[in-house]
Scaffold this active site. Structure first.
Site, PDB file in Angstrom:
ATOM      1  N   GLU A   1       0.829  -1.221   0.000  1.00 25.44           N
ATOM      2  CA  GLU A   1       0.000   0.000   0.000  1.00 25.44           C
ATOM      3  C   GLU A   1       0.857   1.262   0.000  1.00 25.44           C
ATOM      4  OE1 GLU A   1      -3.139  -0.089   2.932  1.00 25.44           O
ATOM      5  OE2 GLU A   1      -3.976  -1.921   2.080  1.00 25.44           O
TER       6      GLU A   1
ATOM      7  N   GLU B   1      -3.951  -8.896   0.804  1.00 28.96           N
ATOM      8  CA  GLU B   1      -4.861  -8.441   1.864  1.00 28.96           C
ATOM      9  C   GLU B   1      -6.255  -8.387   1.274  1.00 28.96           C
ATOM     10  OE1 GLU B   1      -4.003  -4.933   4.195  1.00 28.96           O
ATOM     11  OE2 GLU B   1      -1.853  -5.374   4.167  1.00 28.96           O
TER      12      GLU B   1
END
Ligand code: AHR
Length: 515
Positions: A173, A292
Site C-alpha cells: 500500500e 490483503e
C-alpha cells in the site's frame, strides 16, 4: 423458485489452484499477535507462549501461507528489534496504530509458529522508512546458511539452520496517503527495483512481490501499477492487490455483488501487468498476490478505532464481529479468486486472529470461529485441483456498490450481477466440488449443473451456510450460532447435478466419481 443452468466440461480449465491462494495475514496490530496467537501464561499456551487452542483453530481453518509483520506496521518496523534475547529487545512506538510494540514476538518466533501451524511464511520488508540495504540484511539474517555477520547472528540466536523464506513483499500500500513514508510511483518503483536486485543477490531463490495500488478506488489505480512495473517488471514475480469490502449502506444485494468488483479489479491489474510485458515483448507473466482482502467496515472509518489513547500494548482494535452476510461476501470473493486461478496465485485473508479475523479470542479466555471462518476453511480444504470454466445462465440484477475514499463517496455500478455466483473445481480422482453463492436474498434457486466428462457422480458432502437472520454472528456466549448445516436438495443424474439453494446462501457440494 429462480432457475439457473450451469455448463462445464472436465477438459475446459482455467488453471490449477495454487495452494498459496489460501493464505492469511498476521500483523503487529491490536490483539493479532499478543493475546491472539501468542499469550504466555494463558492456560492453553505452550512453553513458548503459543496458544494451542488458537493453533488448533488455525489448522482447521487451513491457511497455507501467512504474511507478516504488516501491513502498515511494517513501514516503521526494524526487524532487528524483534530478534535476539527477549529481555534486550526495545519497546517502540508503532505510530500508525498508536500502540507500544514490546517486540517480545519477532521473526524467529513467527517462523517457529509457522512450522507448528504447517504454513509457509511470507515476509514484508520496510521500504517506507528504511531502504534496500536493510531489506537485504533481513534476507541474509533469515536465509543465508552461515559465515557472515548476520547469518552467524541468527545462529547465535538459536537458529542454526536458515529459515528458507521464499516469499518476500516489497512493502505494501505504498500509494496510500495514510502510509508512514509513502512514495510516488516513480520513487517507489525505483526503490523497489533496487531492493529486489540486492535481496536476490543475497538469495537468488526468493520470490518478490512489488506493491500494487491499494485498491481500485484509489485515484492512482492503474497508473500506479503501470509506473511501478516500468521500474520493477524485470525484478519481480508478483504484484500485490488489496481489497476490503463493506456494507455501510446495509444493502445486502449490493454487498453480495461486490465480489464482481473484485473480478474487475483482478482483470484490471492483469491488463496493466500484461501491457508492461507487451511493451517489452516479454513472455513473462507477473502473477497477482492478493495479499490483503476481507470484509471490513464497522470498525474502520473512525480514527478512534485505531488511535487509542495512552500508547497501550495490544489494544483491542478492529475486532470486527462477522455476520452471516459477511460470510457470504467472503465466499463470493473466494469464488472470484478461484475463477482467476491462472493469475491469482497467492492471496491472504486479512487477518487471522482478533483483528478483522476469522478467529476471535478472549485474552485469558476461550477462542472461537467467526462466521467467515467457514467459507475460507471449506475453500482451502476442497478447492484444490483444476478450476473449470463455467457458463452460468441465470437472471441478473442491477445494483451499485458503495465505497469511499477519504471524504469522497463512490458508487461502483454493477449492472449485471448474476444471482448465482459459482466456482467448480475438478479434484483428484475424478471428483468435482461446486461452490455456489445464491445472491437472491428472497428466492430459492434451482441450479442444474451439466458436468460433461465426469460420468456419474455421487454426493460425498453438501453443506449450506444461511440464516433467517443475515446479521446473526458467533459470540463467546454462542460460539456455534452460525455454522454450515447439511444441504438436502441435491440430486445427481448422469453428468448432471440439480441443487436447491436457499435464498442468500453459500453452499459447498463435494461430488465423487460414483463406483
Ligand atoms: O489489515 C489492516 C491494514 O489494512 C493493514 O495494516 C494495511 O495494509 C491495510 O490498510
Amino acid at each position: 423458485m429462480r432457475q439457473a443452468n450451469v455448463h462445464l466440461d472436465r477438459n475446459f480449465t482455467i488453471g490449477r489452484t495454487d495452494p498459496r491462494l489460501f493464505g492469511a495475514f498476521v500483523e503487529h496490530l491490536g490483539r493479532g499477535v499478543y493475546g491472539g496467537l501468542y499469550e504466555p501464561g494463558h492456560p492453553a499456551a505452550d512453553e513458548r507462549g503459543f496458544r494451542r487452542d488458537v493453533l488448533d483453530l488455525v489448522k482447521e481453518l487451513g491457511p497455507t501461507i501467512i504474511k507478516y509483520p504488516g501491513g502498515n506496521f511494517s513501514h516503521t518496523y526494524n526487524w532487528e528489534d524483534g530478534v535476539g534475547p527477549v529481555e534486550e529487545r526495545p519497546k517502540r512506538m508503532s505510530y500508525v496504530w498508536a500502540s507500544t510494540e514490546p517486540n517480545t514476538f519477532g521473526t524467529n518466533e513467527f517462523i517457529e509458529w509457522c512450522r507448528l501451524a504447517g504454513v509457509e511464511p511470507m515476509l514484508v520488508v520496510n521500504l517506507a522508512t528504511r531502504g534496500p540495504k536493510e531489506a537485504a540484511d533481513f534476507v541474509e539474517y533469515c536465509n543465508h546458511p552461515g559465515g557472515t555477520m548476520l547469518s552467524e547472528l541468527r545462529k547465535a540466536h538459536g537458529w542454526d539452520k536458515p529459515h528458507g523464506v521464499r516469499f518476500w513483499c516489497l512493502g505494501g500500500e505504498m500509494d496510500g496517503v495514510w502510509q508512514t513514508g509513502g512514495k510516488t510511483a516513480d520513487e517507489y518503483g525505483r526503490f523497489a527495483a533496487q531492493a529486489a536486485k540486492i535481496m536476490r543477490w543475497v538469495d537468488d531463490s526468493i520470490e518478490l512481490a512489488v506493491s500494487g495500488s491499494s485498491g481500485p478506488y484509489m485515484p492512482s489505480f492503474g497508473s500506479w501499477d503501470e509506473t511501478v512495473l516500468q521500474h520493477a517488471f524485470d525484478h519481480v514475480e508478483w504484484i500485490s492487490a488489496h481489497t476490503y469490502l463493506n456494507n455501510w449502506r446495509d444493502d445486502t444485494p449490493a454487498f453480495l455483488a461486490s465480489a464482481d468488483i473484485v473480478d474487475a479489479f483482478i482483470e484490471g491489474v492483469i491488463a496493466v501487468a500484461d501491457a508492461a510485458a507487451a511493451k517489452r515483448r516479454s513472455a513473462k507473466r507477473i502473477m497477482l498476490s492478493f495479499n490483503e482482502w476481507n470484509v471490513w467496515y464497522r470498525t474502520q472509518r473512525h480514527n478512534a478505532h485505531h488511535r487509542p489513547p495512552g500508547w497501550p500494548i495490544a489494544p483491542a482494535i478492529f475486532e470486527e464481529v462477522y455476520s452471516v452476510e459477511d460470510a457470504l461476501a467472503v465466499g463470493g470473493v473466494l469464488i472470484s479468486f478461484a475463477n482467476h486461478a491462472d493469475r491469482v496465485r497467492s492471496a491472504c485473508l486479512a487477518q487471522l486472529v482478533n483483528v478483522i479475523a476469522p478467529i476471535t479470542t478472549e485474552t485469558g479466555g476461550p477462542a472461537w470461529r467467526q462466521a467467515t471462518f467457514y467459507p475460507f476453511a471449506q475453500m482451502s480444504r476442497l478447492a484444490r485441483g483444476d478450476v473449470l470454466r463455467t457458463r452460468v445462465d441465470c437472471e441478473t440484477y442491477a445494483t451499485a456498490y458503495y465505497d469511499w475514499y477519504g471524504a469522497q463517496e463512490v458508487f461502483h455500478p454493477v449492472p449485471h450481477a448474476a444471482y448465482l455466483k459459482l466456482a467448480a473445481v475438478a479434484n483428484e480422482g475424478g471428483g468435482l466440488t461446486l461452490f455456489a453463492l445464491n445472491r437472491d436474498v428472497e428466492q430459492e434457486m434451482a441450479a442444474l449443473v451439466n458436468a460433461r466428462g465426469f460420468g456419474r457422480l455421487a454426493v460425498a458432502e453438501a453443506t449450506v451456510l444461511t440464516d433467517s437472520d443475515l446479521k446473526a454472528a458467533n459470540t463467546k456466549a454462542a460460539p456455534d450460532r452460525v455454522r454450515p448445516t447439511k444441504l438436502s436438495g441435491v440430486a445427481v443424474g448422469s453428468e448432471t447435478v440439480r441443487i436447491e439453494l436457499p435464498p442468500a446462501s453459500w453452499s459447498v457440494i463435494r461430488l465423487t466419481a460414483a463406483s
